[in-house]
Design an enzyme around this catalytic site. Structure first.
Site, short mmCIF file in Angstrom:
data_model
loop_
_atom_site.label_atom_id
_atom_site.label_comp_id
_atom_site.label_asym_id
_atom_site.label_seq_id
_atom_site.Cartn_x
_atom_site.Cartn_y
_atom_site.Cartn_z
N GLY A 1 -8.28 8.80 2.01
CA GLY A 1 -8.09 7.85 0.92
C GLY A 1 -9.13 6.75 0.95
O GLY A 1 -10.03 6.72 1.80
N MET A 2 -9.00 5.83 0.01
CA MET A 2 -9.98 4.75 -0.14
C MET A 2 -10.17 3.96 1.14
O MET A 2 -11.29 3.82 1.66
CB MET A 2 -9.54 3.80 -1.26
CG MET A 2 -10.47 2.63 -1.49
SD MET A 2 -9.77 1.41 -2.64
CE MET A 2 -9.66 2.35 -4.15
N LEU A 3 -9.08 3.43 1.68
CA LEU A 3 -9.19 2.60 2.88
C LEU A 3 -9.40 3.45 4.12
O LEU A 3 -10.25 3.12 4.97
CB LEU A 3 -7.94 1.74 3.03
CG LEU A 3 -7.89 0.86 4.27
CD1 LEU A 3 -9.08 -0.10 4.32
CD2 LEU A 3 -6.57 0.09 4.34
N ALA B 1 0.31 6.39 2.85
CA ALA B 1 1.34 5.64 2.12
C ALA B 1 1.63 6.27 0.78
O ALA B 1 0.79 6.99 0.22
CB ALA B 1 0.90 4.19 1.91
N TRP B 2 2.82 5.99 0.26
CA TRP B 2 3.13 6.22 -1.15
C TRP B 2 2.59 5.00 -1.88
O TRP B 2 3.04 3.88 -1.68
CB TRP B 2 4.64 6.33 -1.34
CG TRP B 2 5.09 6.45 -2.78
CD1 TRP B 2 4.99 5.51 -3.75
CD2 TRP B 2 5.71 7.58 -3.40
NE1 TRP B 2 5.50 5.95 -4.94
CE2 TRP B 2 5.95 7.25 -4.76
CE3 TRP B 2 6.08 8.85 -2.95
CZ2 TRP B 2 6.55 8.11 -5.65
CZ3 TRP B 2 6.68 9.72 -3.84
CH2 TRP B 2 6.92 9.36 -5.17
N THR B 3 1.59 5.19 -2.74
CA THR B 3 0.91 4.07 -3.39
C THR B 3 1.19 3.98 -4.89
O THR B 3 0.68 3.06 -5.54
CB THR B 3 -0.60 4.15 -3.17
OG1 THR B 3 -1.09 5.40 -3.69
CG2 THR B 3 -0.94 4.05 -1.69
N ASP C 1 0.84 -7.22 -0.32
CA ASP C 1 1.36 -8.47 -0.89
C ASP C 1 2.66 -8.26 -1.65
O ASP C 1 3.38 -9.22 -1.92
CB ASP C 1 0.31 -9.06 -1.84
CG ASP C 1 -0.02 -8.12 -2.99
OD1 ASP C 1 -0.51 -7.01 -2.72
OD2 ASP C 1 0.21 -8.49 -4.16
N TYR D 1 8.61 -0.26 -4.77
CA TYR D 1 7.45 -0.07 -3.90
C TYR D 1 7.42 -1.15 -2.82
O TYR D 1 7.25 -0.86 -1.63
CB TYR D 1 6.17 -0.10 -4.72
CG TYR D 1 4.91 -0.18 -3.90
CD1 TYR D 1 4.45 0.92 -3.19
CD2 TYR D 1 4.19 -1.37 -3.82
CE1 TYR D 1 3.30 0.85 -2.42
CE2 TYR D 1 3.03 -1.45 -3.05
CZ TYR D 1 2.59 -0.33 -2.36
OH TYR D 1 1.45 -0.42 -1.60
N LYS E 1 7.69 -0.72 1.31
CA LYS E 1 6.67 -1.21 2.24
C LYS E 1 7.26 -2.21 3.23
O LYS E 1 6.85 -2.25 4.41
CB LYS E 1 5.52 -1.84 1.47
CG LYS E 1 4.70 -0.84 0.66
CD LYS E 1 4.00 0.21 1.52
CE LYS E 1 2.86 -0.38 2.31
NZ LYS E 1 2.13 0.68 3.10
#
Length: 283
Positions: A10-12, A61-63, A103, A126, A130
């Protein structure tokens, strides 16, 4: 040091792997994408036993924020229960878990930066999923890094979408009533590696670029970097974009706890966006 990274495609996660490849010293890093189902406790334990990592960075993660509203159990399975299993398995093996959070665990009603110890109160499914993962990681003495408004070279991102819309539309309506901290995934990835190497105590850290902006501010900055007229970005409110999951209006995080790791806060979001500019793809 030996590292294991989940969600590494993924991105991160991909940026964490890249940061580890550039880190000084001998960093032995193994990344898993969909080839490791973090909800499969047995598979997770097998991976830990095979690699014996010193540090595990959990980017899996579920994003899908809106999808979590209609599939809350599935979101909790990935963002909550899977983290509980991973946190326990790491603790049993003496591995340090660095878990990525958000956040969205806050209610968005603040007007000053949220400290790492500020009361939580998520306003959507969501965020609740988290928060469950945060509590699981912290219960076993691990590290939680909350981030916000993440963008990067991979996947969809707000700046890349604005680049595309600037070429397609004369004007673009962007909300002014949500304030946060645009954060370049490569900056966060480098900080996660520094944190893992630092031996800093567990607990909550806030991993966002400094400063604050509305989505409207960020869009105008993108247009400016394009050499386009930022006046083409038209202000609007969240009420104009009905979505299943409510978004927190205030997502500005404080960064005081980095001092415990001997690290400064991350650079300002405008500086980071300029550094990221050559790597952003159109979405």
């Amino acid at each position: 040091m030996r590292w294991m990274v989940t969600g590494a495609r993924g991105m991160l996660g991909a940026d964490v792997m890249a940061a580890l490849s550039r880190a000084p010293g001998e960093e032995d890093a193994t990344g898993f994408g969909r080839d490791l189902d973090v909800t499969d406790g047995g598979a997770v334990e097998d991976a830990l036993d095979a690699l014996a990592p010193d540090v595990v960075v959990n980017c899996a993660a579920w994003t899908d924020v809106d999808g979590a509203e209609t599939h809350p159990d599935e979101a909790v399975e990935v963002n909550g229960r899977a983290v509980e299993g991973l946190a326990l398995a790491c603790a049993k093996r003496g591995a340090r878990l660095v878990h990525i959070s958000t956040d969205y665990v806050f209610d968005g009603q603040g007007r000053e930066p949220y400290g790492e110890d500020a009361p939580v109160g998520p306003v959507n499914a969501y965020g609740r999923s988290k928060l469950a993962g945060e509590r699981a990681a912290l219960a076993h003495g691990h590290t939680v890094v909350r981030t916000a408004w993440l963008y990067g070279a991979r996947g969809r991102s707000f700046p890349a979408t604005m680049i595309r819309l600037a070429a397609e539309r004369e004007t673009v309506a962007v909300v002014t009533d949500q304030t946060g901290q645009p954060t370049w995934s490569a900056d966060l990835a480098a900080r996660l590696v520094e944190l893992g190497r630092s031996g800093a105590p567990g607990g909550v850290y806030h991993g966002t670029n400094a400063g604050r902006a509305t989505w409207h501010d960020l869009a105008r900055e993108v247009f400016t970097l394009l050499g386009a007229d930022p006046g083409r970005v038209v202000p609007t409110t969240s009420a104009a974009f009905a979505r299943p999951a409510p978004r927190p209006a205030w997502s500005v995080l404080g960064h005081d706890r980095w001092a415990l790791a001997g690290l400064p806060p991350m650079r300002h979001w405008r500086e980071a966006l300029r550094a990221a500019w050559p790597y952003l793809s159109v979405s």
